[in-house]
Design a protein around this motif. Structure first.
Motif, PDB file in Angstrom:
ATOM      1  N   ARG A  14      50.082  40.653  47.970  1.00 29.66           N
ATOM      2  CA  ARG A  14      50.632  39.266  48.075  1.00 29.66           C
ATOM      3  C   ARG A  14      52.199  39.279  48.223  1.00 29.66           C
ATOM      4  O   ARG A  14      52.638  40.350  47.881  1.00 29.66           O
ATOM      5  CB  ARG A  14      50.420  38.441  46.780  1.00 29.66           C
ATOM      6  CG  ARG A  14      50.862  39.377  45.540  1.00 29.66           C
ATOM      7  CD  ARG A  14      50.503  38.434  44.116  1.00 29.66           C
ATOM      8  NE  ARG A  14      51.301  36.988  44.239  1.00 29.66           N
ATOM      9  CZ  ARG A  14      51.120  36.148  43.363  1.00 29.66           C
ATOM     10  NH1 ARG A  14      50.394  36.376  42.124  1.00 29.66           N
ATOM     11  NH2 ARG A  14      51.480  34.954  43.526  1.00 29.66           N
ATOM     12  N   GLY A  59      58.855  30.081  39.886  1.00 31.17           N
ATOM     13  CA  GLY A  59      57.938  30.605  40.597  1.00 31.17           C
ATOM     14  C   GLY A  59      58.508  32.285  40.991  1.00 31.17           C
ATOM     15  O   GLY A  59      57.738  32.763  41.637  1.00 31.17           O
ATOM     16  N   ALA A 284      58.259  29.881  46.710  1.00 28.42           N
ATOM     17  CA  ALA A 284      57.072  30.079  46.167  1.00 28.42           C
ATOM     18  C   ALA A 284      55.755  29.073  46.439  1.00 28.42           C
ATOM     19  O   ALA A 284      54.854  29.495  46.470  1.00 28.42           O
ATOM     20  CB  ALA A 284      57.084  29.819  44.521  1.00 28.42           C
ATOM     21  N   HIS A 285      56.321  27.833  46.837  1.00 29.94           N
ATOM     22  CA  HIS A 285      55.240  26.892  46.951  1.00 29.94           C
ATOM     23  C   HIS A 285      54.757  27.198  48.638  1.00 29.94           C
ATOM     24  O   HIS A 285      53.448  27.110  48.805  1.00 29.94           O
ATOM     25  CB  HIS A 285      55.620  25.673  47.233  1.00 29.94           C
ATOM     26  CG  HIS A 285      54.696  24.443  47.479  1.00 29.94           C
ATOM     27  ND1 HIS A 285      53.687  23.917  46.832  1.00 29.94           N
ATOM     28  CD2 HIS A 285      54.885  23.596  48.532  1.00 29.94           C
ATOM     29  CE1 HIS A 285      53.082  23.091  47.497  1.00 29.94           C
ATOM     30  NE2 HIS A 285      53.693  22.759  48.620  1.00 29.94           N
ATOM     31  N   GLY A 288      54.013  31.657  48.246  1.00 24.56           N
ATOM     32  CA  GLY A 288      53.713  32.448  46.954  1.00 24.56           C
ATOM     33  C   GLY A 288      52.179  32.920  46.835  1.00 24.56           C
ATOM     34  O   GLY A 288      52.016  33.858  46.300  1.00 24.56           O
ATOM     35  N   ASN A 289      51.257  32.352  47.501  1.00 21.15           N
ATOM     36  CA  ASN A 289      49.812  32.355  47.243  1.00 21.15           C
ATOM     37  C   ASN A 289      49.245  33.061  48.271  1.00 21.15           C
ATOM     38  O   ASN A 289      47.932  33.254  48.385  1.00 21.15           O
ATOM     39  CB  ASN A 289      49.105  31.122  46.767  1.00 21.15           C
ATOM     40  CG  ASN A 289      49.379  30.951  45.323  1.00 21.15           C
ATOM     41  OD1 ASN A 289      49.637  31.684  44.359  1.00 21.15           O
ATOM     42  ND2 ASN A 289      49.735  29.381  45.297  1.00 21.15           N
ATOM     43  N   LEU A 290      50.186  33.449  49.415  1.00 23.80           N
ATOM     44  CA  LEU A 290      49.466  34.005  50.530  1.00 23.80           C
ATOM     45  C   LEU A 290      49.787  35.486  50.635  1.00 23.80           C
ATOM     46  O   LEU A 290      50.607  36.009  50.093  1.00 23.80           O
ATOM     47  CB  LEU A 290      50.212  33.385  51.801  1.00 23.80           C
ATOM     48  CG  LEU A 290      50.219  31.828  52.148  1.00 23.80           C
ATOM     49  CD1 LEU A 290      51.324  31.499  53.254  1.00 23.80           C
ATOM     50  CD2 LEU A 290      48.794  31.485  52.229  1.00 23.80           C
TER      51      LEU A 290
END
Length: 623
Positions: A14, A59, A284-285, A288-290
């Motif tokens: 990540r 984050g 982060a938005h 951050g989850n990619l």
């Protein structure tokens, strides 16, 4: 209890969001500029902890310790050099205290030299980096972050030091002044490869540039296979509004930039100067989850820098040929014939007529070059650059002094570029007398670099590389002289200092005036090992008063008792005649030992140095 994944394992899966600027936040909280921000880890620990906390809440998954300048050299500015271990240890504990599950801590080490290429007093960089690294490692950070290094050589040294001390991940980040090369002239692509080969686990960029320029750098180079990338851009360019420092980039812009960095294969994305928790939250938005994207390894194209370097060599050869055809450089001419440089001080007012008449008279007498001081003794005089251009128009070869005192590095390179454009290629680098002793004692002495560094940087310009490391389209062709004062208590140390100037790249040496005929043989023996020619200084005396002033008040000038006694016997025109006679006796002794003669004109009395120039040419011309 399951063991936590290591940082290097996580970045395979990540994108890691780093934190933002510490100093920007502290400044915004009212901590004034000029305070040692690193020491706040001890004296105001809650303030520092609150900044870490704000980034975690935004984050951030990787916190940098507040230790950018917590090395011995940085702390010494505040008298805190004895607290390296205490401050660095406290900083790691504070960051660790605020790191939640899944948040990592990097012990941060900033470049020691920074904007200065040479520290005063000098410091042992190896020991300084080892001391700080050990203080951080003792508290168990997850990684070491080396950041804001302008020179590859210094970053390599720091990396080597840290790599010997730990097997923890090391992030090595350059700060660029130019998009193509480091300050010490290494192409970024090659610098990344070297850092990766020498043990950096993550390589990257931080500070100086915003996101767009960092993207341009990464788009234009080949990244080493299996390397991980990091970027910590600034929030645009710093400005001052209503007395406050500010950066323009908004958080939304950083969110979009984070997506672009991910496309380029970057694994760690944070923020440097001007970035805030809002910028971190936006990134982060966005990413951050990619999962990360593998770096697209571009085929290495022929480097524009290499191509340009080839072109530079052709231009350099062409320029050198043109120079040889028009005017043989003095450092080459003196190898086969006695060569005379004559100094003529620029005027202190706005009338250049007498100066230009003097320069023409000296050329007619046989002077091979007329040299112009650069506000000597910190006294304001007309620009030697302007006068040098006027001399060139009259066919007189100028040799300009360049003082380290009056211009910062921006002004110095700009000045040299102007000289190059005017076709002025022969220069003498001097330190310069302190401003407080001149006629504007409130003026600031700059001294961004020493004369040694200035010589090196000018020679670097001759290789087609600017002071910042930027590649120039055309290399300069400067012939660089260095000054030497033999009238010192420790003559052997002065010779060692002179050797360093030659090692830095000096092409020739010009000495302070000498008034003892026996000393020329001593000087010859002491300098005969040097591979560059010396021009020995001789200045005719005007009067007893002039002699006593030079001996007692001017640094670097020493008159023998015999010379002072002889000048005391005469007045007016007769004193000037005696000054000429003494100078001729000195020239007789000098010519036996040296082919290079440097005559210094006293108070614009160029008829005296014209007479002495003719004397040298008559004595040394083939019969």
């Amino acid at each position: 209890m399951q063991e936590r994944q290591g940082l290097l394992d996580v970045i395979k899966e990540r994108i890691i969001i780093g934190d933002g600027a510490m100093a920007t936040q502290l400044y915004g909280m009212g901590v004034p500029v000029g305070v040692c921000y690193e020491e706040l880890c001890v004296s105001k620990s809650e303030v520092v902890a609150s900044v870490h906390r704000s980034y975690v809440e935004a984050g951030a998954m990787l916190l940098e310790t507040n230790t950018f300048g917590a090395h011995r050299a940085g702390l010494a500015r505040y008298g805190l050099e004895g607290q390296v271990e205490e401050i660095n240890g406290a900083a790691v504990r504070l960051a660790r205290q605020e790191a939640r599950d899944g948040v990592y801590v990097a012990g941060t080490i900033g470049a020691i030299t920074g904007a200065k290429r040479q520290l005063a007093p000098p410091i042992d960089l190896t020991n300084a980096y080892a001391e700080q690294a050990m203080a951080l490692l003792n508290e168990g950070p997850d990684a070491i972050l080396l950041e804001t290094f302008l020179d590859l050589a210094e970053l390599r040294l720091a990396l080597q030091v840290v790599r010997k001390l730990t097997d923890k991940p090391v992030i090595a980040q350059l700060a660029l002044l130019d998009l193509a090369v480091t300050r010490d002239g290494e192409p970024v692509q090659d610098a990344f490869r070297i850092l990766f080969d020498e043990g950096a686990d993550v390589i990257g960029l931080n500070c100086r540039f915003g996101p767009a320029d960092m993207q341009r750098v990464l788009q234009g180079i080949e990244i080493p296979k299996h390397a991980a990338l990091s970027v910590y851009p600034n929030a645009g360019l710093l400005s001052m509004t209503d007395g406050h420092y500010a950066y323009p980039s908004e958080p939304e812009y950083f969110a979009a930039a984070a997506l672009d960095f991910r496309e380029l294969g970057v694994r760690i994305i944070g923020g440097c100067c001007g970035t805030t928790p809002a910028h971190v939250a936006a990134m982060a938005h966005a990413v951050g989850n990619l999962p990360p994207i593998e770096i697209k390894h571009r085929q290495k194209a022929e480097s524009a820098i290499v191509v340009r370097s080839s072109a530079m060599r052709a231009v350099l050869e062409k320029n050198a040929g043109e120079m040889e055809a028009s005017q043989e450089p003095i450092h080459e001419k003196v190898l086969h014939t006695h060569t005379v440089i004559v100094e003529l001080d620029p005027p202190k007012d706005l009338n250049a007529t007498a100066f230009l008449e003097g320069a023409k008279a000296l050329q007619s007498a046989g002077a091979d070059a007329v040299t112009l001081a650069d506000n000597s003794l910190a006294m304001i005089r007309m620009s030697n650059m302007a006068l040098g251009a006027l001399m060139k128009q009259q066919g007189v070869e100028p040799l300009l002094h360049i003082s380290c005192r009056d211009r910062n590095l921006i002004g110095q390179q700009s000045h040299l570029m102007g000289l190059h454009a005017l076709g002025i290629s022969q220069i003498l680098v001097v330190t310069g007398d302190p401003s407080r002793f001149g006629d504007l004692p409130g003026a600031t002495s700059v001294f961004d670099v020493s004369s040694f560094d200035m010589i090196k940087m000018i020679k670097q310009l001759n290789q087609g590389t600017g002071f910042s490391g930027k590649t120039m389209d055309v290399p300069s062709t400067f012939v660089v002289g260095a000054a030497f004062n033999p009238h010192v208590r420790h003559f052997d140390k002065a010779i060692k200092r002179l050797e360093r100037k030659v090692e830095a790249g000096a092409d020739f040496i010009m000495t302070q005036p000498i008034y003892d005929p026996r000393f020329f043989a001593v000087l010859r023996d002491a300098t005969k090992h040097l591979p560059v020619p010396l021009f020995v200084g001789i200045m005719p005396l005007l009067s007893q008063r002039n002699a006593e002033f030079l001996h007692n008040e001017v640094p670097g000038i020493f008159l023998t008792d015999d010379v002072r006694e002889r000048m005391a016997l005469h007045k007016g025109a007769r004193a000037r005649e005696e000054g000429i006679a003494i100078a001729q006796e000195l020239l007789d002794a000098a010519i036996e030992q040296f082919k290079g003669i440097y005559l210094i004109t006293p108070l614009l009395r160029y008829e005296m140095t014209a007479q002495l120039t003719s004397y040298v040419k008559a004595k040394t011309s083939p019969q």
